[in-house]
Design a protein around this motif. Structure first.
Motif, PDB file in Angstrom:
ATOM      1  N   ALA A 143      35.743  28.998  41.695  1.00 33.31           N
ATOM      2  CA  ALA A 143      35.932  30.450  41.566  1.00 33.31           C
ATOM      3  C   ALA A 143      37.418  30.784  41.402  1.00 33.31           C
ATOM      4  N   ILE A 144      38.285  30.060  42.186  1.00 31.54           N
ATOM      5  CA  ILE A 144      39.729  30.351  42.100  1.00 31.54           C
ATOM      6  C   ILE A 144      40.219  30.180  40.665  1.00 31.54           C
ATOM      7  N   PHE A 145      39.867  29.035  40.028  1.00 31.74           N
ATOM      8  CA  PHE A 145      40.357  28.769  38.672  1.00 31.74           C
ATOM      9  C   PHE A 145      39.773  29.754  37.648  1.00 31.74           C
ATOM     10  N   ILE A 146      38.469  29.978  37.790  1.00 33.66           N
ATOM     11  CA  ILE A 146      37.821  30.881  36.813  1.00 33.66           C
ATOM     12  C   ILE A 146      38.445  32.285  36.895  1.00 33.66           C
ATOM     13  N   TYR A 147      38.655  32.759  38.138  1.00 36.52           N
ATOM     14  CA  TYR A 147      39.183  34.123  38.272  1.00 36.52           C
ATOM     15  C   TYR A 147      40.649  34.220  37.838  1.00 36.52           C
ATOM     16  N   ILE A 148      41.425  33.172  38.107  1.00 34.34           N
ATOM     17  CA  ILE A 148      42.833  33.198  37.637  1.00 34.34           C
ATOM     18  C   ILE A 148      42.835  33.331  36.109  1.00 34.34           C
ATOM     19  N   ALA A 149      41.957  32.516  35.456  1.00 35.50           N
ATOM     20  CA  ALA A 149      41.889  32.581  33.984  1.00 35.50           C
ATOM     21  C   ALA A 149      41.508  33.990  33.528  1.00 35.50           C
ATOM     22  N   LEU A 150      40.495  34.575  34.239  1.00 38.31           N
ATOM     23  CA  LEU A 150      40.036  35.922  33.847  1.00 38.31           C
ATOM     24  C   LEU A 150      41.158  36.969  34.024  1.00 38.31           C
ATOM     25  N   ILE A 151      41.883  36.864  35.142  1.00 42.02           N
ATOM     26  CA  ILE A 151      42.952  37.850  35.410  1.00 42.02           C
ATOM     27  C   ILE A 151      44.064  37.746  34.359  1.00 42.02           C
ATOM     28  N   ILE A 152      44.450  36.475  34.039  1.00 41.44           N
ATOM     29  CA  ILE A 152      45.488  36.298  33.014  1.00 41.44           C
ATOM     30  C   ILE A 152      45.005  36.891  31.691  1.00 41.44           C
ATOM     31  N   TYR A 153      43.746  36.547  31.341  1.00 42.43           N
ATOM     32  CA  TYR A 153      43.199  37.014  30.060  1.00 42.43           C
ATOM     33  C   TYR A 153      43.180  38.545  29.984  1.00 42.43           C
ATOM     34  N   PHE A 154      42.635  39.186  31.035  1.00 39.77           N
ATOM     35  CA  PHE A 154      42.480  40.647  30.945  1.00 39.77           C
ATOM     36  C   PHE A 154      43.800  41.401  31.085  1.00 39.77           C
ATOM     37  N   SER A 155      44.710  40.863  31.918  1.00 36.17           N
ATOM     38  CA  SER A 155      45.986  41.595  31.983  1.00 36.17           C
ATOM     39  C   SER A 155      46.758  41.437  30.674  1.00 36.17           C
ATOM     40  N   PHE A 156      46.558  40.303  29.945  1.00 36.33           N
ATOM     41  CA  PHE A 156      47.233  40.117  28.662  1.00 36.33           C
ATOM     42  C   PHE A 156      46.529  40.891  27.542  1.00 36.33           C
ATOM     43  N   ARG A 157      45.241  41.221  27.803  1.00 39.50           N
ATOM     44  CA  ARG A 157      44.489  41.932  26.756  1.00 39.50           C
ATOM     45  C   ARG A 157      44.464  43.437  26.998  1.00 39.50           C
ATOM     46  N   GLU A 158      44.264  43.836  28.253  1.00 38.46           N
ATOM     47  CA  GLU A 158      44.077  45.260  28.542  1.00 38.46           C
ATOM     48  C   GLU A 158      45.194  45.840  29.425  1.00 38.46           C
ATOM     49  N   GLY A 159      46.277  45.120  29.609  1.00 37.97           N
ATOM     50  CA  GLY A 159      47.397  45.646  30.383  1.00 37.97           C
ATOM     51  C   GLY A 159      47.166  45.547  31.884  1.00 37.97           C
ATOM     52  N   ILE A 160      48.015  46.244  32.669  1.00 41.09           N
ATOM     53  CA  ILE A 160      47.979  46.151  34.142  1.00 41.09           C
ATOM     54  C   ILE A 160      46.589  46.537  34.665  1.00 41.09           C
ATOM     55  N   ARG A 161      46.027  47.617  34.053  1.00 36.28           N
ATOM     56  CA  ARG A 161      44.729  48.115  34.553  1.00 36.28           C
ATOM     57  C   ARG A 161      43.636  47.046  34.442  1.00 36.28           C
ATOM     58  N   GLY A 162      43.608  46.343  33.318  1.00 36.85           N
ATOM     59  CA  GLY A 162      42.598  45.296  33.090  1.00 36.85           C
ATOM     60  C   GLY A 162      42.698  44.218  34.156  1.00 36.85           C
ATOM     61  N   GLY A 163      43.957  43.789  34.460  1.00 39.50           N
ATOM     62  CA  GLY A 163      44.172  42.732  35.450  1.00 39.50           C
ATOM     63  C   GLY A 163      43.766  43.202  36.834  1.00 39.50           C
ATOM     64  N   ILE A 164      44.109  44.463  37.198  1.00 42.98           N
ATOM     65  CA  ILE A 164      43.807  44.991  38.537  1.00 42.98           C
ATOM     66  C   ILE A 164      42.295  45.096  38.742  1.00 42.98           C
ATOM     67  N   ILE A 165      41.569  45.573  37.715  1.00 35.27           N
ATOM     68  CA  ILE A 165      40.100  45.707  37.828  1.00 35.27           C
ATOM     69  C   ILE A 165      39.496  44.338  38.131  1.00 35.27           C
ATOM     70  N   THR A 166      39.938  43.324  37.348  1.00 35.99           N
ATOM     71  CA  THR A 166      39.414  41.958  37.547  1.00 35.99           C
ATOM     72  C   THR A 166      39.775  41.456  38.960  1.00 35.99           C
ATOM     73  N   SER A 167      41.025  41.729  39.392  1.00 38.73           N
ATOM     74  CA  SER A 167      41.458  41.272  40.720  1.00 38.73           C
ATOM     75  C   SER A 167      40.602  41.908  41.822  1.00 38.73           C
ATOM     76  N   ILE A 168      40.325  43.227  41.718  1.00 39.58           N
ATOM     77  CA  ILE A 168      39.534  43.920  42.757  1.00 39.58           C
ATOM     78  C   ILE A 168      38.132  43.315  42.859  1.00 39.58           C
ATOM     79  N   ILE A 169      37.511  43.099  41.659  1.00 37.30           N
ATOM     80  CA  ILE A 169      36.145  42.523  41.674  1.00 37.30           C
ATOM     81  C   ILE A 169      36.180  41.133  42.328  1.00 37.30           C
ATOM     82  N   THR A 170      37.244  40.359  41.967  1.00 34.27           N
ATOM     83  CA  THR A 170      37.375  39.000  42.521  1.00 34.27           C
ATOM     84  C   THR A 170      37.465  39.048  44.051  1.00 34.27           C
TER      85      THR A 170
END
Ligand code: ADP
Length: 487
Positions: free
Chosen positions: A53-80
């Protein structure tokens, strides 16, 4: 498939400032459900979910913050983090295991938020920079398109990168991106003037010579047969390491202006021709009348007639000057050259002018026997003009000195006066057509600014040169040279 991969690629979205919250939200929820399902239902090892889970979520957070900006990364982080809490709760962690679970969640949570903020901020900054550059480009493009002069920008091989609407109008055909002027012989360029490079259009000329063109005039024959007169400026654009990356050309359509000038010259030519005949007749009648008045001893009448004669002569000079200017413009001024003694001509001119001007004293200071091969009448005209000017622009009682010398194979004639002088910045301009110094502090002198222009053209066409040395309020020395000849 290609489209989906293109859509998922975060690089493609650089510069796009429309950030989605829904896409990271749904994707993270779906991924979480799949992870939970895989470890809980398929593997039946719910406790081994942690590291994966740690690796998968790190990948997701990097991907979304690089794609959708700070908001994308924060949303993914909260769900994680919520999922981690869910794991602690559903796996019934107690004691040391519970404590370590909570600690890991807090530390990872902080790390995830930090990652989201840093990567998201980077992404948003890059987007802003890209947007700013795109806006700048758009602004420049719009300005270039709307300019009332033709603008073409080419790469370093001469291929068009941008051409505005006016260019299409001037050239008479659509100039697409990638079009190369020299390649297809759709347009014939010919430079006007002495230093022209025939058949080479200005952009290629700039690229081959590496020298910018500054206000040079060209005639251009279009595919539809129309002739256009153009004034061209080009500029070479270098990159930081000094390599040529582009050429920008600004093309001004001066066809209308040229046509108007031609019509004006035609009119001046015609009018001065028409004026010449009646003036010659008036001069003849004045001659007849003068003889008659002398016979009847009418002193007052003779004086009045002398004034009429003087004014008629001024009018005649003006008309002749106008004719000369128009002949120069149309290239119709011809010369009848012969070998003659210029010192004798100077003596003759001085004698003639001295009899008409009483205010100044004319002296021929340096006499040398020098012969030249030139049009006697035209050199007479140049010298008369210089001496007339010297008299016109200096006060009563001042001396006017004419000198003649020889340097190498040239005869040098100079006319010196001690009059009003000419300011440094005006000294080149006075030889231009219709140029007169306009100094409000001084009284205005009669004249049309044609004499020096005609003199310059005459001397140039004799392979000589003409110039002035002058100081304001001290006087001027006009010089001209003519190639000398052995008798
Ligand atoms: P113009 O008919 O006005 O004298 P020119 O072409 O002969 O025309 O001279 C152009 C201008 O140069 C004049 O208007 C005058 O301002 C200036 N100029 C010419 N000769 C002299 C001179 N000897 N001293 C001062 N200014 C002069």
């Amino acid at each position: 498939m290609k489209n989906i991969l293109w859509y998922l690629n975060p690089i493609v979205h650089l510069g796009d400032k429309k950030y989605s919250s829904l896409f990271p939200f749904i994707t993270t929820i779906v991924c979480t459900a799949l992870i939970e399902c895989y470890f809980n239902v398929i593997l039946k090892q719910p406790e081994s979910v942690g590291l994966a889970a740690i690796f998968i979520y790190i990948a997701l957070i990097i991907y979304f913050s690089f794609r959708e900006g700070i908001r994308g990364g924060i949303i993914t982080s909260i769900i994680t983090i919520l999922y981690y809490i869910y794991i602690i709760h559903t796996r019934h962690y107690t004691g040391a295991q519970f404590k370590s679970g909570v600690n890991t969640t807090v530390i990872l949570g902080l790390l995830y938020f930090l990652l989201s903020v840093v990567i998201g901020w980077l992404k948003e900054t890059i987007d802003s920079l890209i947007e700013r550059e795109a806006n700048e480009k758009k602004r420049l493009h719009t300005v270039i398109q709307q300019l009332p002069v033709g603008v073409v920008i080419t790469d370093n091989t001469g291929k068009v990168l941008q051409a505005n609407k006016k260019i299409h109008e001037i050239v008479g055909l659509k100039v697409p991106i990638g079009f190369k002027f020299g390649e297809k012989k759709l347009i014939d360029f010919k430079a006007v003037g002495k230093d022209h490079v025939p058949e080479i259009e200005p952009i290629n000329q700039t690229l081959t010579t590496g020298i910018s063109i500054n206000g040079k005039e060209y005639t251009m024959k279009r595919k539809d047969g129309k002739i256009k007169h153009l004034q061209v400026n080009t500029a070479i654009i270098h990159n930081r390491s000094g390599e040529v990356i582009a050429v920008a050309a600004i093309i001004n359509d001066i066809t209308q202006q040229k046509e108007m000038e031609e019509r004006k010259d035609d009119f001046v030519n015609m009018a001065s021709h028409e004026l010449k005949t009646p003036i010659t007749s008036i001069k003849l009648f004045i001659d007849v009348l003068q003889r008659h008045l002398q016979k009847v001893n009418d002193a007052q009448g003779t004086k009045i007639l002398e004034n009429i004669n003087k004014q008629t002569e001024r009018l005649q000079t003006l008309v002749n000057d106008l004719l000369d200017v128009s002949r120069l413009q149309t290239g119709k001024l011809t010369f009848t050259k012969e070998i003659f003694r210029i010192d004798e001509l100077i003596e003759e001119i001085i004698a003639t002018i001295q009899s008409t001007i009483k205010k100044q004293v004319l002296t021929f200071a340096e006499k040398h026997k020098i012969s030249v091969y030139a049009d006697r009448f035209r050199i007479y005209q140049v010298l008369t003009n210089l001496i007339d000017n010297a008299a016109k622009y200096s006060k009563e009682g001042k001396e006017i000195i004419v000198r003649l010398s020889k340097k190498d194979t040239n005869a040098i004639v100079s006319v010196q006066d001690f009059g009003i002088g000419i300011a440094q910045d005006q000294q080149k301009k006075i030889f231009e057509r219709l140029y007169q110094v306009n100094d409000i502090k001084e009284k205005t002198f009669p004249g049309f600014g044609m004499g020096l222009y005609i003199s310059k053209e005459i001397i140039n066409r004799h392979n000589g040169s003409i110039w002035v040395d002058s100081e304001k309020n001290k006087g001027s020395i006009f010089y001209f040279t003519l190639p000398s000849r052995k008798i």
